[in-house]
Write an enzyme that holds these catalytic residues in place. Structure first.
Site, short mmCIF file in Angstrom:
data_model
loop_
_atom_site.label_atom_id
_atom_site.label_comp_id
_atom_site.label_asym_id
_atom_site.label_seq_id
_atom_site.Cartn_x
_atom_site.Cartn_y
_atom_site.Cartn_z
N ASP A 249 -0.63 6.82 -3.61
CA ASP A 249 -1.84 6.45 -4.33
C ASP A 249 -2.26 7.50 -5.35
O ASP A 249 -2.68 7.17 -6.46
CB ASP A 249 -3.00 6.24 -3.34
CG ASP A 249 -2.98 4.87 -2.70
OD1 ASP A 249 -2.05 4.09 -2.99
OD2 ASP A 249 -3.88 4.57 -1.91
N HIS B 78 0.85 -1.19 0.00
CA HIS B 78 0.00 0.00 0.00
C HIS B 78 0.89 1.24 0.00
O HIS B 78 2.12 1.14 0.06
CB HIS B 78 -0.96 -0.01 1.19
CG HIS B 78 -2.14 -0.90 0.98
ND1 HIS B 78 -3.10 -0.67 0.02
CD2 HIS B 78 -2.53 -2.05 1.62
CE1 HIS B 78 -4.02 -1.63 0.06
NE2 HIS B 78 -3.69 -2.48 1.03
#
Length: 366
Positions: A160, A130
């Site tokens: 992200d 992540h």
């Protein structure tokens, strides 16, 4: 939609993080985005709540990609699409029969946008990860925070979104522009570790020039300089100071009522501890809002640190209509702004998906 991407059709294969954000960006800019999700509850539903407003502005449908009938309907939709975006692990789309080479046989003009964290090659390519993990291996996470403490956990914005969805959206639009002359589609391969490195290019440049240290809390822009940091006010709230240039630092010092000659030159690192002590003491004498009022209209580069709720009420944001309300939910307005292409207010995420057949029928007759 009337934005600059009006008439562009995008198929978004539902995923996490940067993929839905890329779909939102493209939809905000006028593209017709169809989001294809797996049947059943979303993997993020538990965290995002009943309605995820990142999913605003597009059509929603579901498909079991292991079901041949559904796969055939998806293929029919892709025949009429301009772009596809997906964020599965390397090899997943190929196993489903929807890899770039397979889809190119259906639609040679399709722009195929791919998003991974680690990239499609390398020893980590098949590993889960992540935002925080991608930041960790790029040098960016290590550069954050104070000496003697673990790096802080930043919001999931750098990996992200800045290094992921923003880069994929740019890649998609660049490939669409190139297609106008070549008539051919291509693959846009986006990896968040690559994007983070690109976002951090200024730091790499400073490091290459010998003016940036790998040591944390030791550089001009990492909180070490007293004129580029945050400070606590009399009421326990905070202000941010970004008075880097000499002319702005002069105004900042004057605003605080400090003598600019007492502690030495602004860029003399030996003088920084004395400057920090003086600034800390001065700012602690007034509340955050008092400092905001005192600094208004100046070039002192001192601003209040606002909460999300306060940001909505900020006069500058309100005058610019920087935030909108959709179904009673406050959120960022579409951006950037265009002189001729007007951006519509995005629609509420549709809780009632339409069928694959309906999408295929509409696009095949469009």
């Amino acid at each position: 939609m009337t934005g600059p991407l009006h008439g562009i059709r995008v198929v978004e294969f539902a995923g996490l993080g940067p993929i839905p954000h890329t779909g939102m960006i493209l939809a905000d800019l006028g593209a017709e985005v169809v989001r294809i999700a797996r049947p059943g509850p979303s993997a993020m539903a538990e965290l995002a709540g009943a309605t995820d407003h990142v999913l605003r502005g597009r059509v929603h449908t579901t498909a079991d990609l292991k079901n041949p009938a559904d796969l055939e309907r998806v293929a029919e939709i892709l025949r009429h699409a301009d772009a596809l975006i997906e964020g599965y692990r390397p090899g997943v789309m190929e196993k489903l029969g929807l890899g770039p080479e397979q889809v190119a046989d259906l639609n040679p003009r399709l722009i195929y946008g791919r998003m991974t964290g680690w990239g499609r090659e390398g020893p980590r390519a098949q590993s889960a990860g992540h935002d925080l993990n991608y930041l960790a291996v790029t040098g960016v996470l290590h550069s954050m925070g104070k000496q003697g403490s673990p790096p802080p956990v930043p919001l999931t914005l750098l990996g992200d979104y800045a290094g992921g969805s923003m880069l994929l959206a740019l890649g998609i639009t660049s490939a669409l522009l190139e297609r106008a002359s070549s008539g051919r589609g291509q693959v846009v391969d986006t990896a968040m570790v690559d994007g983070i490195g690109l976002v951090a290019q200024k730091i790499w440049a400073l490091r290459g020039s010998g003016v940036w240290s790998d040591e944390r809390d030791a550089n001009l822009l990492d909180g070490h300089a007293p004129f580029y940091d945050t400070y606590t006010c009399a009421d326990g709230r905070f202000v941010a100071v970004g008075a880097i240039e000499r002319k702005f630092f002069a105004q900042f010092v004057a605003l605080l009522g400090l003598d600019p000659t007492v502690h030495g030159d602004q860029y003399d690192r030996d003088a920084w501890p004395a400057w920090r002590a003086a600034i800390t003491s001065a700012i602690a004498r007034h509340t955050r809002d008092e400092w905001a009022e005192r600094s208004a209209g100046t070039d002192a580069c001192l601003t209040p640190v606002l909460t999300f709720a306060e940001a909505l009420a900020d006069a500058h944001a309100r005058e610019r209509d920087a935030f909108i309300s959709i179904d009673g939910v406050a959120q960022a307005a579409p951006a950037p702004r265009f002189s001729r292409s007007e951006l519509d207010v995005p629609g509420v995420p549709d809780a009632a998906p339409i069928t694959l057949d309906r999408v295929a029928q509409r696009w095949s007759h469009g």
